[in-house]
Design a protein around this motif. Structure first.
Motif, mmCIF file in Angstrom:
data_model
loop_
_atom_site.group_PDB
_atom_site.id
_atom_site.type_symbol
_atom_site.label_atom_id
_atom_site.label_comp_id
_atom_site.label_asym_id
_atom_site.label_seq_id
_atom_site.Cartn_x
_atom_site.Cartn_y
_atom_site.Cartn_z
ATOM 1 N N GLU A 37 0.713 -1.587 -0.198
ATOM 2 C CA GLU A 37 0.253 0.336 0.249
ATOM 3 C C GLU A 37 0.398 1.252 0.342
ATOM 4 N N GLN A 38 1.988 1.210 1.262
ATOM 5 C CA GLN A 38 3.151 1.899 1.314
ATOM 6 C C GLN A 38 3.448 2.468 -0.917
ATOM 7 N N LEU A 39 3.901 1.686 -0.961
ATOM 8 C CA LEU A 39 4.349 1.040 -2.309
ATOM 9 C C LEU A 39 3.503 2.068 -3.722
ATOM 10 N N VAL A 40 2.184 1.747 -3.181
ATOM 11 C CA VAL A 40 0.953 2.025 -4.722
ATOM 12 C C VAL A 40 1.248 3.578 -4.288
ATOM 13 N N SER A 41 1.254 4.436 -2.750
ATOM 14 C CA SER A 41 1.097 5.077 -2.842
ATOM 15 C C SER A 41 1.750 5.803 -3.097
ATOM 16 N N THR A 42 3.582 6.171 -3.166
ATOM 17 C CA THR A 42 4.822 6.065 -3.337
ATOM 18 C C THR A 42 4.649 6.474 -5.317
ATOM 19 N N MET A 43 4.345 5.171 -5.538
ATOM 20 C CA MET A 43 4.291 5.723 -6.958
ATOM 21 C C MET A 43 2.246 6.217 -7.680
ATOM 22 N N LEU A 44 1.756 6.518 -6.831
ATOM 23 C CA LEU A 44 0.709 7.531 -7.409
ATOM 24 C C LEU A 44 0.963 8.721 -7.001
ATOM 25 N N ASN A 45 1.628 9.037 -5.965
ATOM 26 C CA ASN A 45 2.852 10.319 -5.762
ATOM 27 C C ASN A 45 3.461 10.835 -6.505
ATOM 28 N N PHE A 46 4.053 10.163 -6.772
ATOM 29 C CA PHE A 46 5.402 10.067 -8.126
ATOM 30 C C PHE A 46 4.283 10.668 -9.569
ATOM 31 N N ILE A 47 4.108 9.623 -9.858
ATOM 32 C CA ILE A 47 3.178 10.011 -10.750
ATOM 33 C C ILE A 47 2.494 11.125 -11.047
ATOM 34 N N ASP A 48 1.958 12.194 -9.610
ATOM 35 C CA ASP A 48 0.920 12.655 -9.636
ATOM 36 C C ASP A 48 2.290 14.027 -10.190
ATOM 37 N N ASP A 49 3.350 13.854 -8.909
ATOM 38 C CA ASP A 49 4.278 15.202 -9.353
ATOM 39 C C ASP A 49 4.307 14.689 -10.737
ATOM 40 N N ASN A 50 4.671 14.036 -11.661
ATOM 41 C CA ASN A 50 5.530 14.277 -12.849
ATOM 42 C C ASN A 50 4.324 14.081 -14.469
ATOM 43 N N LEU A 51 3.566 13.926 -14.012
ATOM 44 C CA LEU A 51 2.154 13.939 -14.936
ATOM 45 C C LEU A 51 2.595 14.184 -15.979
ATOM 46 N N LEU A 55 6.379 11.190 -19.221
ATOM 47 C CA LEU A 55 6.234 10.068 -17.927
ATOM 48 C C LEU A 55 6.849 8.629 -18.496
ATOM 49 N N LYS A 56 7.037 7.669 -18.472
ATOM 50 C CA LYS A 56 6.933 6.856 -18.765
ATOM 51 C C LYS A 56 7.204 5.444 -17.781
ATOM 52 N N GLU A 57 6.647 4.688 -18.222
ATOM 53 C CA GLU A 57 7.011 3.235 -16.423
ATOM 54 C C GLU A 57 7.832 2.980 -16.066
ATOM 55 N N LYS A 58 9.223 2.807 -16.948
ATOM 56 C CA LYS A 58 10.084 2.354 -16.384
ATOM 57 C C LYS A 58 10.924 4.093 -15.067
ATOM 58 N N ASP A 59 10.655 4.832 -15.607
ATOM 59 C CA ASP A 59 10.688 5.879 -14.618
ATOM 60 C C ASP A 59 10.327 5.863 -13.402
ATOM 61 N N ASN A 89 -5.849 8.996 -18.362
ATOM 62 C CA ASN A 89 -7.336 8.948 -18.011
ATOM 63 C C ASN A 89 -6.814 10.436 -17.437
ATOM 64 N N LYS A 90 -5.657 10.204 -16.180
ATOM 65 C CA LYS A 90 -5.262 11.892 -15.425
ATOM 66 C C LYS A 90 -4.784 12.998 -16.391
ATOM 67 N N LYS A 91 -4.119 12.850 -17.365
ATOM 68 C CA LYS A 91 -4.358 13.858 -17.890
ATOM 69 C C LYS A 91 -5.168 14.239 -18.769
ATOM 70 N N LEU A 92 -6.008 13.305 -19.260
ATOM 71 C CA LEU A 92 -7.698 14.082 -19.598
ATOM 72 C C LEU A 92 -8.248 14.145 -18.656
ATOM 73 N N SER A 93 -8.265 14.200 -17.338
ATOM 74 C CA SER A 93 -8.843 14.345 -16.479
ATOM 75 C C SER A 93 -8.777 15.823 -16.091
ATOM 76 N N LEU A 94 -7.528 16.027 -16.267
ATOM 77 C CA LEU A 94 -6.791 17.289 -16.099
ATOM 78 C C LEU A 94 -6.725 18.182 -17.583
ATOM 79 N N GLN A 113 -0.392 21.519 -21.821
ATOM 80 C CA GLN A 113 0.351 21.472 -20.345
ATOM 81 C C GLN A 113 -0.301 20.863 -19.642
ATOM 82 N N CYS A 114 -1.145 19.275 -20.723
ATOM 83 C CA CYS A 114 -1.551 18.091 -19.466
ATOM 84 C C CYS A 114 -0.438 17.203 -20.167
ATOM 85 N N GLY A 115 0.447 17.459 -20.623
ATOM 86 C CA GLY A 115 2.156 16.429 -21.044
ATOM 87 C C GLY A 115 1.633 16.305 -22.618
#
Length: 175
Positions: A37-51, A55-59, A89-94, A113-115
């Motif tokens: 759960e902490q790992l998934v939270s870290t993943m999502l935070n990193f994605i949000d910060d770099n949306l 962004l690539k899966e590898k990053d 989906n996150k980019k489209l939401s933005l 602006q949405c990447g």
């Protein structure tokens, strides 16, 4: 008539609470679940910060010190969607939020602006996932949503006639 279960005393005093010990295997599984759960939270935070970056899966996998394969497996298992679909989906939401906020903003500006690096790709994926072009969405102020891609039949498919009828009813305005 009163029924009593065999061997049970209905007027017994409450038993003291017993401390239960968790088996080491169960405790280890709980710890692993917390770590995931902490790992998934870290993943999502990193994605949000770099949306808005490329962004690539590898990053994200490298940021979490995971192999891409294991990252992909954990990500899909916890979120039920692939990394690529989640990011789009996150980019489209933005993009939808930006289109609602500023009616005069050019579609290309919103895309960048949405990447999205390609306005044509942005417009194509927006229309495919949202059900209308970014310009149409902006003109309606985001007040309508076309139910494209929503499963309406028990087998999970949407009939073309039903989708077209719904789209026609939503977009048609009497004169």
């Amino acid at each position: 008539m009163k029924l009593r279960a065999k061997g049970l005393n209905t007027h017994s005093t409450p038993q003291p609470t017993q401390t239960r010990h968790i088996a080491p295997e169960v405790s280890q599984e709980l710890d692993q679940a917390d770590e995931k759960e902490q790992l998934v939270s870290t993943m999502l935070n990193f994605i949000d910060d770099n949306l808005v970056k490329n962004l690539k899966e590898k990053d994200v996998a490298e940021h979490c010190n995971l192999s891409v394969t294991y990252f992909s497996k954990i990500f899909h298992r916890h979120l039920g969607v692939s990394f690529r679909d989640y990011v789009i989906n996150k980019k489209l939401s933005l993009a939808k939020d930006l289109l609602k906020q500023d009616m005069r903003c050019q579609i290309s500006v919103v895309a960048y602006q949405c990447g999205f690096n390609d306005v044509s790709y942005f417009s194509r994926i927006f229309k495919k996932r949202v059900g209308m072009s970014p310009g149409t969405y902006r003109n309606f102020g985001g007040k309508i949503e076309v139910p494209f891609g929503q499963s309406k039949q028990p087998d999970g498919t949407t009939s073309v006639q039903e989708t077209m009828l719904t789209t026609t009813l939503i977009l048609w305005k009497p004169v």
